[in-house]
Write an enzyme that holds these catalytic residues in place. Structure first.
Site, PDB file in Angstrom:
ATOM      1  N   MET A  62       0.842  -1.201   0.000  1.00 36.06           N
ATOM      2  CA  MET A  62       0.000   0.000   0.000  1.00 36.06           C
ATOM      3  C   MET A  62       0.876   1.249   0.000  1.00 36.06           C
ATOM      4  O   MET A  62       1.671   1.467   0.916  1.00 36.06           O
ATOM      5  CB  MET A  62      -0.883  -0.020   1.251  1.00 36.06           C
ATOM      6  CG  MET A  62      -1.876   1.105   1.343  1.00 36.06           C
ATOM      7  SD  MET A  62      -2.850   0.915   2.877  1.00 36.06           S
ATOM      8  CE  MET A  62      -4.104   2.171   2.600  1.00 36.06           C
ATOM      9  N   PRO A  63       0.786   2.085  -1.030  1.00 39.62           N
ATOM     10  CA  PRO A  63       1.607   3.299  -1.046  1.00 39.62           C
ATOM     11  C   PRO A  63       1.337   4.186   0.171  1.00 39.62           C
ATOM     12  O   PRO A  63       0.204   4.279   0.653  1.00 39.62           O
ATOM     13  CB  PRO A  63       1.175   3.994  -2.335  1.00 39.62           C
ATOM     14  CG  PRO A  63       0.712   2.875  -3.216  1.00 39.62           C
ATOM     15  CD  PRO A  63       0.030   1.913  -2.278  1.00 39.62           C
TER      16      PRO A  63
ATOM     17  N   TYR B  20     -19.542   8.386  -1.611  1.00 36.31           N
ATOM     18  CA  TYR B  20     -19.042   9.534  -2.365  1.00 36.31           C
ATOM     19  C   TYR B  20     -19.795   9.691  -3.691  1.00 36.31           C
ATOM     20  O   TYR B  20     -19.799  10.778  -4.270  1.00 36.31           O
ATOM     21  CB  TYR B  20     -17.554   9.404  -2.676  1.00 36.31           C
ATOM     22  CG  TYR B  20     -16.623   9.410  -1.496  1.00 36.31           C
ATOM     23  CD1 TYR B  20     -17.070   9.670  -0.200  1.00 36.31           C
ATOM     24  CD2 TYR B  20     -15.266   9.143  -1.669  1.00 36.31           C
ATOM     25  CE1 TYR B  20     -16.193   9.661   0.875  1.00 36.31           C
ATOM     26  CE2 TYR B  20     -14.388   9.137  -0.609  1.00 36.31           C
ATOM     27  CZ  TYR B  20     -14.851   9.381   0.661  1.00 36.31           C
ATOM     28  OH  TYR B  20     -13.970   9.359   1.715  1.00 36.31           O
TER      29      TYR B  20
ATOM     30  N   LEU C  11       1.384   7.371   0.188  1.00 39.90           N
ATOM     31  CA  LEU C  11       0.632   8.552  -0.183  1.00 39.90           C
ATOM     32  C   LEU C  11      -0.193   8.253  -1.425  1.00 39.90           C
ATOM     33  O   LEU C  11       0.316   7.724  -2.406  1.00 39.90           O
ATOM     34  CB  LEU C  11       1.577   9.733  -0.435  1.00 39.90           C
ATOM     35  CG  LEU C  11       0.902  11.101  -0.577  1.00 39.90           C
ATOM     36  CD1 LEU C  11       1.778  12.183   0.060  1.00 39.90           C
ATOM     37  CD2 LEU C  11       0.647  11.443  -2.035  1.00 39.90           C
TER      38      LEU C  11
END
Length: 274
Positions: free
Chosen positions: A15-16, A51, A18
């Site tokens: 998982m990056p 969203y 950022l």
């Protein structure tokens, strides 16, 4: 510059540190920004069913032409589907809107713990992962007590807890609880909805390094071992936000930012959903 992969807390999750958040964007704006962000080097995209822009995320991914395996996509379960069958169905619906066969991370968006529904939601996410709809599962906005409730179920421990976290609300207790359980802490609203701009301490530090306040704050997040997903619809700011790996803050500056904590929520009304 591509965001490095997370390793300190959960080396098993690629998982990056950022990524890009897309809260409060319509589908077309989302598609455009997601495509631009991927071209700039972003590899983590964070959305949610509530969203209303999962279709835009999927369209942006397709426009970019990137290989699906190079991305880390997160979406979230809303409070209207906190049961096992409902969560699996909601995950499948999200994938249909995204145009993907799985997400990399599926989160319970809010605990909505009245009547133990957060436990039901978690069982639903476990079922969704077993069905291959998500590689990893986690939660968002859970307190240490609510996390303990999930641990007591005897199943999986959440991989991630995404919580409001910024220099004015550093969440030390929550981060300590996550570390004890091996849970990744992910920050939402990392720039405190813009309230970091104009803070004299942050402006002083930014001036000393010759960078923007945004870069200082995002560097504080990643240097603290936090995953974060700032939102921007401006290509210049997207590029600036990603460029936080070319410098490091000194210990005194990190401590000065930590000391800004005043327990300030950006939207206190959100927490009625907990």
């Amino acid at each position: 510059m591509r965001s490095p992969l997370l390793s300190p807390t959960r080396p098993d999750i690629d998982m990056p540190l950022l990524g890009l958040g897309v809260f409060d964007m319509d589908d077309e704006t989302t598609a455009r920004i997601v495509c631009t962000a991927i071209e700039l080097g972003y590899r983590s995209i964070d959305t949610a069913a509530v969203y209303g822009n999962e279709r835009g995320v999927g369209e942006g991914i397709r426009r970019s032409g990137i290989d699906r395996d190079d991305l880390f996509v997160t979406t979230k379960l809303w409070i209207d589907a906190h049961d096992e069958a409902g969560a699996v169905r909601a995950a499948a619906d999200s994938l249909d809107r995204l145009g993907l066969d799985h997400v990399d991370l599926y989160l319970v968006h809010w605990p909505h713990s009245a009547g133990g529904r957060h436990r039901d939601a978690w069982r639903g996410l476990e079922a969704a992962r077993r069905s291959g709809l998500a590689r990893h599962i986690g939660v968002s906005n859970f307190s240490p007590a609510q996390l303990a409730d999930l641990v007591e179920l005897g199943g999986e421990i959440p991989a991630v807890n995404q919580i409001e976290l910024h220099p004015f609300h550093t969440r030390r207790l929550e981060r300590a609880a996550h570390e004890a359980l091996g849970i990744v802490t992910e920050s939402w609203s990392p720039l405190a909805r813009g309230r970091v701009f104009g803070d004299p301490t942050l402006e002083r530090i930014a001036s000393a390094y010759g960078v923007s306040v945004a870069r200082v704050v995002l560097r504080w997040h990643v240097q603290s071992g936090l995953v974060t997903v700032p939102k921007s619809s401006d290509p210049g700011r997207l590029a600036e936000n990603l460029d936080v790996f070319s410098f490091a803050l000194g210990d005194d500056d990190m401590a000065a930012i930590d000391a800004l904590d005043r327990g300030e929520h950006v939207e206190p009304d959100y927490y009625r959903l907990a």
